[in-house]
Design a protein around this motif. Sequence first.
Motif, PDB file in Angstrom:
ATOM      1  N   ALA A 285       0.838  -1.193   0.000  1.00 40.86           N
ATOM      2  CA  ALA A 285       0.000   0.000   0.000  1.00 40.86           C
ATOM      3  C   ALA A 285       0.879   1.252   0.000  1.00 40.86           C
ATOM      4  O   ALA A 285       2.101   1.177   0.174  1.00 40.86           O
ATOM      5  CB  ALA A 285      -0.915  -0.006   1.214  1.00 40.86           C
ATOM      6  N   ALA A 286       0.245   2.403  -0.191  1.00 36.23           N
ATOM      7  CA  ALA A 286       0.971   3.669  -0.224  1.00 36.23           C
ATOM      8  C   ALA A 286       0.612   4.520   0.977  1.00 36.23           C
ATOM      9  O   ALA A 286      -0.552   4.586   1.401  1.00 36.23           O
ATOM     10  CB  ALA A 286       0.651   4.428  -1.507  1.00 36.23           C
ATOM     11  N   VAL A 287       1.613   5.204   1.512  1.00 39.37           N
ATOM     12  CA  VAL A 287       1.389   6.238   2.507  1.00 39.37           C
ATOM     13  C   VAL A 287       1.760   7.573   1.873  1.00 39.37           C
ATOM     14  O   VAL A 287       2.607   7.630   0.980  1.00 39.37           O
ATOM     15  CB  VAL A 287       2.194   5.999   3.800  1.00 39.37           C
ATOM     16  N   VAL A 288       1.097   8.637   2.326  1.00 38.28           N
ATOM     17  CA  VAL A 288       1.305   9.945   1.699  1.00 38.28           C
ATOM     18  C   VAL A 288       1.730  10.947   2.766  1.00 38.28           C
ATOM     19  O   VAL A 288       1.019  11.173   3.750  1.00 38.28           O
ATOM     20  CB  VAL A 288       0.043  10.428   0.969  1.00 38.28           C
ATOM     21  N   HIS A 289       2.904  11.532   2.538  1.00 33.60           N
ATOM     22  CA  HIS A 289       3.490  12.495   3.472  1.00 33.60           C
ATOM     23  C   HIS A 289       2.941  13.884   3.161  1.00 33.60           C
ATOM     24  O   HIS A 289       3.002  14.355   2.027  1.00 33.60           O
ATOM     25  CB  HIS A 289       5.011  12.467   3.285  1.00 33.60           C
ATOM     26  N   CYS A 290       2.417  14.543   4.209  1.00 34.93           N
ATOM     27  CA  CYS A 290       1.802  15.871   4.076  1.00 34.93           C
ATOM     28  C   CYS A 290       2.515  16.835   5.030  1.00 34.93           C
ATOM     29  O   CYS A 290       1.961  17.225   6.061  1.00 34.93           O
ATOM     30  CB  CYS A 290       0.312  15.798   4.403  1.00 34.93           C
ATOM     31  N   PRO A 291       3.734  17.239   4.719  1.00 33.12           N
ATOM     32  CA  PRO A 291       4.562  17.904   5.730  1.00 33.12           C
ATOM     33  C   PRO A 291       4.084  19.275   6.152  1.00 33.12           C
ATOM     34  O   PRO A 291       4.204  19.629   7.334  1.00 33.12           O
ATOM     35  CB  PRO A 291       5.944  17.973   5.069  1.00 33.12           C
ATOM     36  N   THR A 292       3.558  20.110   5.238  1.00 37.79           N
ATOM     37  CA  THR A 292       3.108  21.433   5.693  1.00 37.79           C
ATOM     38  C   THR A 292       1.904  21.307   6.611  1.00 37.79           C
ATOM     39  O   THR A 292       1.762  22.054   7.576  1.00 37.79           O
ATOM     40  CB  THR A 292       2.779  22.370   4.520  1.00 37.79           C
ATOM     41  N   GLY A 323      -2.960  21.646   5.010  1.00 39.57           N
ATOM     42  CA  GLY A 323      -1.668  22.128   4.558  1.00 39.57           C
ATOM     43  C   GLY A 323      -1.752  23.615   4.293  1.00 39.57           C
ATOM     44  O   GLY A 323      -2.789  24.135   3.883  1.00 39.57           O
ATOM     45  N   SER A 324      -0.654  24.303   4.509  1.00 41.95           N
ATOM     46  CA  SER A 324      -0.695  25.768   4.526  1.00 41.95           C
ATOM     47  C   SER A 324      -0.212  26.415   3.235  1.00 41.95           C
ATOM     48  O   SER A 324      -0.006  27.631   3.200  1.00 41.95           O
ATOM     49  CB  SER A 324       0.163  26.286   5.693  1.00 41.95           C
ATOM     50  N   ASN A 325      -0.057  25.626   2.148  1.00 40.24           N
ATOM     51  CA  ASN A 325       0.441  26.203   0.916  1.00 40.24           C
ATOM     52  C   ASN A 325       0.017  25.349  -0.265  1.00 40.24           C
ATOM     53  O   ASN A 325      -0.027  24.124  -0.159  1.00 40.24           O
ATOM     54  CB  ASN A 325       1.967  26.315   0.968  1.00 40.24           C
ATOM     55  N   PHE A 326      -0.282  25.979  -1.395  1.00 38.79           N
ATOM     56  CA  PHE A 326      -0.636  25.237  -2.601  1.00 38.79           C
ATOM     57  C   PHE A 326       0.583  24.712  -3.336  1.00 38.79           C
ATOM     58  O   PHE A 326       0.457  23.909  -4.257  1.00 38.79           O
ATOM     59  CB  PHE A 326      -1.429  26.139  -3.557  1.00 38.79           C
ATOM     60  N   SER A 327       1.765  25.157  -2.954  1.00 40.67           N
ATOM     61  CA  SER A 327       2.978  24.885  -3.714  1.00 40.67           C
ATOM     62  C   SER A 327       3.644  23.574  -3.321  1.00 40.67           C
ATOM     63  O   SER A 327       3.919  23.338  -2.147  1.00 40.67           O
ATOM     64  CB  SER A 327       3.973  26.034  -3.503  1.00 40.67           C
TER      65      SER A 327
END
Length: 429
Positions: A285-292, A323-327
């Motif tokens: 399976a995949a995990v997704v990192h969302c750092p902001t 998350g705090s940014n679209f970039s």
Amino acid sequence: MTKQLLLGQTLGFDGDALADWQGATRHDSAGGVVIDAGLIVATGSGAALRAAHPDAAVTDYGDALISAGFVDAHMHYPQTPIIASWGKQLIDWLNTYTFPQEMRLADTDYARQVADTTLDLALAHGTTTLTSFCTIHPGSVDAWFEGAAARGMAVVGGKTCMDRNAPDGLRDTVQSAYDDSKALLDRWHGKGRATYAITPRFSPTSTPDQLAALGALWAERPEVLMQTHLSEQLPEIAWVRDLFPQSRDYLDTYEAFGLLGPKGLYGHAIHLEPREIDRLAEIDAAVVHCPTSNTFIGSGLFDMAGLAARGLRIGLATDTGGGSNFSMLRTMAAAYEIGQLRGTPLHPAQLMWLATEGSARSLHMGGQIGHLGVGSAADITVLDLSSTPAIAQRAAQATDIWEALFPTIMMGDDRAVRDVWVGGVRARV
């Protein structure tokens, strides 16, 4: 459609940069990419490609960097209007900001407006594919896929299903979750560049019966993705433990109902138990990192090095609007900073790989998107590595491509995005 030749520095990958960035990376300081009929048909030396394709229209970007378009593997387009809202952690964030905002998308015209805004902001920041939770309203899913189709973008999306622990007007039922998801899946999956994802928000907002119904749908249609959230914050994990006392851990609340599989996307995955890591690795399976997001709402520090060492598929994501940014540039910067805090900083090549190839691989779209190579969709982002005076003065001191690129990763924003191509067509950004 006219054949196109893009000239500039090129950066692509032929392997897993988390495991071996030097062996996986392809950089050419005078490279090129040939586009025909929406696909990349050749890469290599710019001079050689110019000679081999004299009929191609040439766009010369000089020393700008040509990359695969960025792939955002987890976000919430309905939350675009509430991005950067102050002062809450996960559960309070949902109740204070998210749920009231998502209720507004019952108005399909408003949903179209928010979808269009999100997609345009993504393109302006060099992101050519997004994976989004929609709302419980089927019209919000239609708005998402319709907006992406109008722009030629490959996107993932699905109706968010919740039948408890949400306000009136933002709950569906066991039956409507199944019926709506199936109808939307049949309407959109594989149509153009649309990919459907079965989407329970997370275990606390679905009853066991609803989770089981969505698991049954996934068993019927295993070719689609399934996206949800996993182990984002410690109070959330304690809540899950109270709601599912029979479960071994958080992941087991999905596995017990048929919602653990190789095409599963598990957002955040910060506070994992050893058994959960073992099962995620075993099932591929995949995990997704969302750092902001993880820093903005105080969730914790993702263990990139440890999970990569176990061979998990790992994507990178903005998690707009937590998350705090679209970039994706800012997202890469936050991933670097979290790596520093854990003592395992990522190399610029690894950050770029995560934002392109890694996220595409997590979506089971490797080689189709996020890849600067023959046969991939011509979704391309061109970066100006001297986009602001602050970046330019640092890049001027660079002794190699990585020193030239890293200031843009750390300080860049939409001003660094010189151009974007989507399916071989130049986007308006």
